[in-house]
Design a protein around this motif. Structure first.
Motif, mmCIF file in Angstrom:
data_model
loop_
_atom_site.group_PDB
_atom_site.id
_atom_site.type_symbol
_atom_site.label_atom_id
_atom_site.label_comp_id
_atom_site.label_asym_id
_atom_site.label_seq_id
_atom_site.Cartn_x
_atom_site.Cartn_y
_atom_site.Cartn_z
ATOM 1 N N GLN A 198 29.900 -13.257 -49.754
ATOM 2 C CA GLN A 198 30.641 -13.271 -48.498
ATOM 3 C C GLN A 198 30.492 -14.521 -47.742
ATOM 4 O OE1 GLN A 198 32.759 -10.468 -48.430
ATOM 5 N NE2 GLN A 198 33.863 -11.367 -46.719
ATOM 6 N N PRO A 199 31.582 -15.237 -47.356
ATOM 7 C CA PRO A 199 31.150 -16.396 -46.268
ATOM 8 C C PRO A 199 30.806 -15.991 -45.066
ATOM 9 C CG PRO A 199 33.005 -16.755 -47.814
ATOM 10 C CD PRO A 199 32.810 -15.409 -48.164
ATOM 11 N N LEU A 200 29.903 -16.645 -44.555
ATOM 12 C CA LEU A 200 29.516 -15.999 -42.944
ATOM 13 C C LEU A 200 30.624 -16.408 -41.944
ATOM 14 C CD1 LEU A 200 25.741 -17.046 -42.646
ATOM 15 C CD2 LEU A 200 26.914 -14.968 -43.214
ATOM 16 N N ASN A 201 31.715 -17.243 -42.528
ATOM 17 C CA ASN A 201 32.865 -17.542 -41.376
ATOM 18 C C ASN A 201 34.064 -16.629 -41.931
ATOM 19 O OD1 ASN A 201 33.409 -18.701 -43.930
ATOM 20 N ND2 ASN A 201 34.324 -20.557 -43.182
ATOM 21 N N THR A 202 33.625 -15.639 -42.659
ATOM 22 C CA THR A 202 34.913 -14.641 -42.666
ATOM 23 C C THR A 202 34.679 -13.500 -41.990
ATOM 24 O OG1 THR A 202 34.820 -15.046 -45.285
ATOM 25 C CG2 THR A 202 35.809 -12.966 -44.394
ATOM 26 N N ALA A 203 35.671 -12.810 -41.017
ATOM 27 C CA ALA A 203 35.721 -11.785 -40.356
ATOM 28 C C ALA A 203 36.363 -10.666 -41.142
ATOM 29 C CB ALA A 203 36.386 -12.111 -38.943
ATOM 30 N N ILE A 204 36.099 -9.355 -40.772
ATOM 31 C CA ILE A 204 36.590 -8.175 -41.342
ATOM 32 C C ILE A 204 37.263 -7.349 -40.164
ATOM 33 C CG2 ILE A 204 36.036 -6.142 -42.635
ATOM 34 C CD1 ILE A 204 35.570 -8.835 -44.198
ATOM 35 N N LEU A 205 38.491 -7.296 -40.229
ATOM 36 C CA LEU A 205 38.982 -6.400 -39.012
ATOM 37 C C LEU A 205 39.504 -5.020 -39.675
ATOM 38 C CD1 LEU A 205 41.579 -9.101 -37.722
ATOM 39 C CD2 LEU A 205 39.025 -8.369 -36.974
ATOM 40 N N ARG A 206 39.151 -4.115 -38.921
ATOM 41 C CA ARG A 206 39.849 -2.773 -39.290
ATOM 42 C C ARG A 206 40.686 -2.241 -38.400
ATOM 43 N NH1 ARG A 206 39.054 2.671 -38.123
ATOM 44 N NH2 ARG A 206 38.880 3.988 -39.875
ATOM 45 N N LEU A 207 41.820 -2.107 -38.554
ATOM 46 C CA LEU A 207 43.035 -1.881 -37.930
ATOM 47 C C LEU A 207 43.439 -0.116 -38.143
ATOM 48 C CD1 LEU A 207 43.238 -4.760 -38.197
ATOM 49 C CD2 LEU A 207 45.704 -4.606 -38.173
ATOM 50 N N THR A 208 43.750 0.609 -37.178
ATOM 51 C CA THR A 208 44.243 1.912 -37.166
ATOM 52 C C THR A 208 45.640 1.550 -36.714
ATOM 53 O OG1 THR A 208 42.017 2.864 -36.827
ATOM 54 C CG2 THR A 208 44.068 4.216 -36.601
ATOM 55 N N VAL A 209 46.604 2.052 -37.803
ATOM 56 C CA VAL A 209 48.045 1.824 -37.387
ATOM 57 C C VAL A 209 48.824 3.328 -37.605
ATOM 58 C CG1 VAL A 209 47.748 -0.559 -37.949
ATOM 59 C CG2 VAL A 209 48.566 1.053 -39.882
ATOM 60 N N ASN A 210 49.771 3.399 -37.077
ATOM 61 C CA ASN A 210 50.884 4.571 -37.561
ATOM 62 C C ASN A 210 51.255 4.187 -38.956
ATOM 63 O OD1 ASN A 210 51.076 5.752 -35.081
ATOM 64 N ND2 ASN A 210 52.277 4.134 -34.150
ATOM 65 N N ASN A 211 51.454 5.231 -39.573
ATOM 66 C CA ASN A 211 51.803 5.100 -41.219
ATOM 67 C C ASN A 211 53.148 5.573 -41.359
ATOM 68 O OD1 ASN A 211 51.791 4.976 -43.816
ATOM 69 N ND2 ASN A 211 50.688 6.862 -44.216
ATOM 70 N N HIS A 212 54.162 4.318 -41.406
ATOM 71 C CA HIS A 212 55.437 4.311 -41.835
ATOM 72 C C HIS A 212 55.783 3.105 -42.235
ATOM 73 C CE1 HIS A 212 56.651 2.450 -38.166
ATOM 74 N NE2 HIS A 212 55.900 2.883 -37.552
ATOM 75 N N PRO A 213 57.148 3.078 -42.709
ATOM 76 C CA PRO A 213 57.483 1.886 -43.694
ATOM 77 C C PRO A 213 57.743 0.584 -42.573
ATOM 78 C CG PRO A 213 58.836 3.788 -44.474
ATOM 79 C CD PRO A 213 58.027 4.203 -43.285
ATOM 80 N N GLY A 214 57.373 -0.677 -43.022
ATOM 81 C CA GLY A 214 57.434 -1.728 -42.188
ATOM 82 C C GLY A 214 56.182 -2.055 -41.475
ATOM 83 N N VAL A 215 55.158 -1.315 -41.310
ATOM 84 C CA VAL A 215 54.097 -1.653 -40.558
ATOM 85 C C VAL A 215 53.256 -2.785 -41.111
ATOM 86 C CG1 VAL A 215 51.706 -0.694 -39.624
ATOM 87 C CG2 VAL A 215 53.861 0.522 -39.338
ATOM 88 N N MET A 216 53.102 -2.669 -42.518
ATOM 89 C CA MET A 216 52.495 -3.919 -43.009
ATOM 90 C C MET A 216 53.035 -4.981 -43.088
ATOM 91 S SD MET A 216 49.704 -4.605 -44.775
ATOM 92 C CE MET A 216 48.967 -3.236 -45.656
#
Length: 108
Positions: A13-31
């Protein structure tokens, strides 16, 4: 995504990589909204993993992105999206993401 060596995933895993965790509403179109934001900012997503949580009312989206000067701006823009409920930077999740990538490389 390039294949990784499964023997020690955290080293790949490159050190210049960020991992983001998003909590989102689950419905069509969010992604689509989230990916569209990255496209408009000309910012590449290195990896995406999404899973429904809370009996399907929300989803947890893990994003693997390059850490650049644009990352702060992208995070600010993500917070403006109505369906994004929470955003966390998770440097502690790098090893777990690498393990998932190695597993997917083995089965894919």
């Amino acid at each position: 995504m390039p294949a990784t060596d499964a023997s020690n995933p955290s080293e790949n895993q490159p050190l210049n990589t960020a991992i983001l965790r998003l909590t989102v509403n689950n419905h069509p179109g969010v992604m689509l909204q989230i990916c569209g934001l990255f496209v408009r900012r000309n910012f590449n997503l290195e990896g995406i993993f999404c899973s429904a949580v809370d009996q399907g009312a929300t989803s947890c989206i893990w994003l693997k992105v390059d850490e650049t000067d644009k990352l702060d701006q992208v995070i600010k823009q993500l917070t403006k999206l109505e369906d994004v409920l929470a955003i966390e930077e998770r440097p502690d999740a790098r090893a777990g993401v690498s393990e998932m990538e190695a597993m997917m490389a083995r089965i894919g």
